[in-house]
Design an enzyme around this catalytic site. Structure first.
Site, PDB file in Angstrom:
ATOM      1  N   SER A 250      96.066 -45.415  65.181  1.00 48.27           N
ATOM      2  CA  SER A 250      97.248 -46.142  64.727  1.00 48.27           C
ATOM      3  C   SER A 250      98.474 -45.217  64.672  1.00 48.27           C
ATOM      4  CB  SER A 250      96.959 -46.793  63.372  1.00 48.27           C
ATOM      5  OG  SER A 250      97.899 -47.772  63.070  1.00 48.27           O
TER       6      SER A 250
ATOM      7  N   ASP B  44      93.566 -52.589  66.071  1.00 43.88           N
ATOM      8  CA  ASP B  44      93.728 -51.371  65.270  1.00 43.88           C
ATOM      9  C   ASP B  44      92.454 -50.514  65.191  1.00 43.88           C
ATOM     10  OD1 ASP B  44      94.437 -49.477  63.410  1.00 43.88           O
ATOM     11  OD2 ASP B  44      95.234 -50.903  61.960  1.00 43.88           O
TER      12      ASP B  44
END
Length: 284
Positions: free
Chosen positions: A67, A179
């Site tokens: 991320s 993610d």
């Protein structure tokens, strides 16, 4: 005849001495990895850690990122130093990365982030960056961890940062990815898989707390709660864990860049003796 015998004895003793002499083994330098964790806008703290490590001659042989950690990790792997990273951070504004859209899959496309990364790394694919890089994402359908070590850098970073229901999932090959923090909030396992001997993990995640307000803050809080088991599992595998004090900073605001970088520096300085000790004591 006596001279010949003495000569033979002398030669014999010479070679005996050579064979019994101990040769010190060449000490192998450890492969050091930095695993940059996810944490949205708190990711600026990674720059402060890099700054301290650079000042002390500690350079990674491997980089992994999840991320926000994938964003900073990709820029660092491209060859930027801490000063260049800090300047890039100061020039970066939230509006430049938010390409809103109407979709049930997510209200941010993520193409702006992908393009920003690709421009910043001169459109080089992952495998052509200066430092080996592993970008961590999660397969949306299977929940399996994916570690991208080749391919489109910006696209992989976009996938790694695609928070479900906020960013649209990213199609790479035949699969959709979201993610990486869902499976490896701090990608220590990915670093080990890439051959790291020593892993320095940077944990910028926020502890679950009550009173989160706003949609994005609530989503970030939900992910933090879900990630605790995965986070603890990853951190146990690291040699060193650096955890900047970021509890007072927002996960969604870019207004605290300087403070985040400063907290990264403080945390790295605190752990510097331990880092040097682990490196010095490394044995093949």
């Amino acid at each position: 005849m006596k001279k010949i015998i003495l000569y033979i004895v002398a030669i014999s003793l010479f070679f005996t001495g050579c064979t019994t002499k101990q040769i010190s083994p060449v000490r192998k330098k450890p492969k050091i990895a930095i695993a940059f964790g996810g944490g949205a806008a708190k990711g600026f703290a990674h720059i402060g850690v890099i700054k301290v490590l650079e000042q002390n001659g500690i350079k990674p042989n491997i980089i992994t990122g999840t991320s926000a950690g994938a964003v900073i990790g990709s820029l660092y792997a491209s060859g930027m130093n801490s000063i260049e990273l800090q300047q890039k951070a100061m020039d970066l504004e939230t509006d430049g990365l938010m390409d809103f859209t109407l979709s049930t899959d997510g209200f941010i496309k993520g193409v702006a982030l992908q393009n920003f990364i690709n421009r910043s790394v001169q459109n080089r694919p992952i495998q052509n960056l200066k430092i080996p890089l592993g970008i961590v994402a999660t397969n949306k359908n299977t929940g399996a961890t994916a570690v991208f070590t080749s391919g489109n850098t910006g696209q992989a970073v976009r996938a790694s940062a695609s928070v479900p229901n906020v960013f649209q999932a990213v199609k790479i090959g035949n699969n959709f990815y979201v993610d990486g923090g869902l499976t490896q909030p701090v990608p220590v396992s990915a670093a080990k898989r890439m051959g790291a001997d020593i892993v320095i993990a940077i944990d910028i995640s926020a502890k679950p707390k009550s009173g989160a307000s706003g949609l994005l803050e609530t989503l970030d809080q939900s992910i933090n709660i879900m990630n605790q088991v995965a986070l603890n599992s990853e951190l146990k595998k690291a040699n060193i864990v650096i955890k900047p004090n970021l509890e007072r900073l927002s996960s969604i605001s870019f207004d605290s860049k300087h403070q985040a970088i400063l907290e990264g520096e403080k945390a790295a300085l605190k752990m510097l003796p331990a880092i040097k000790k682990v490196i010095a004591n490394y044995k093949q």
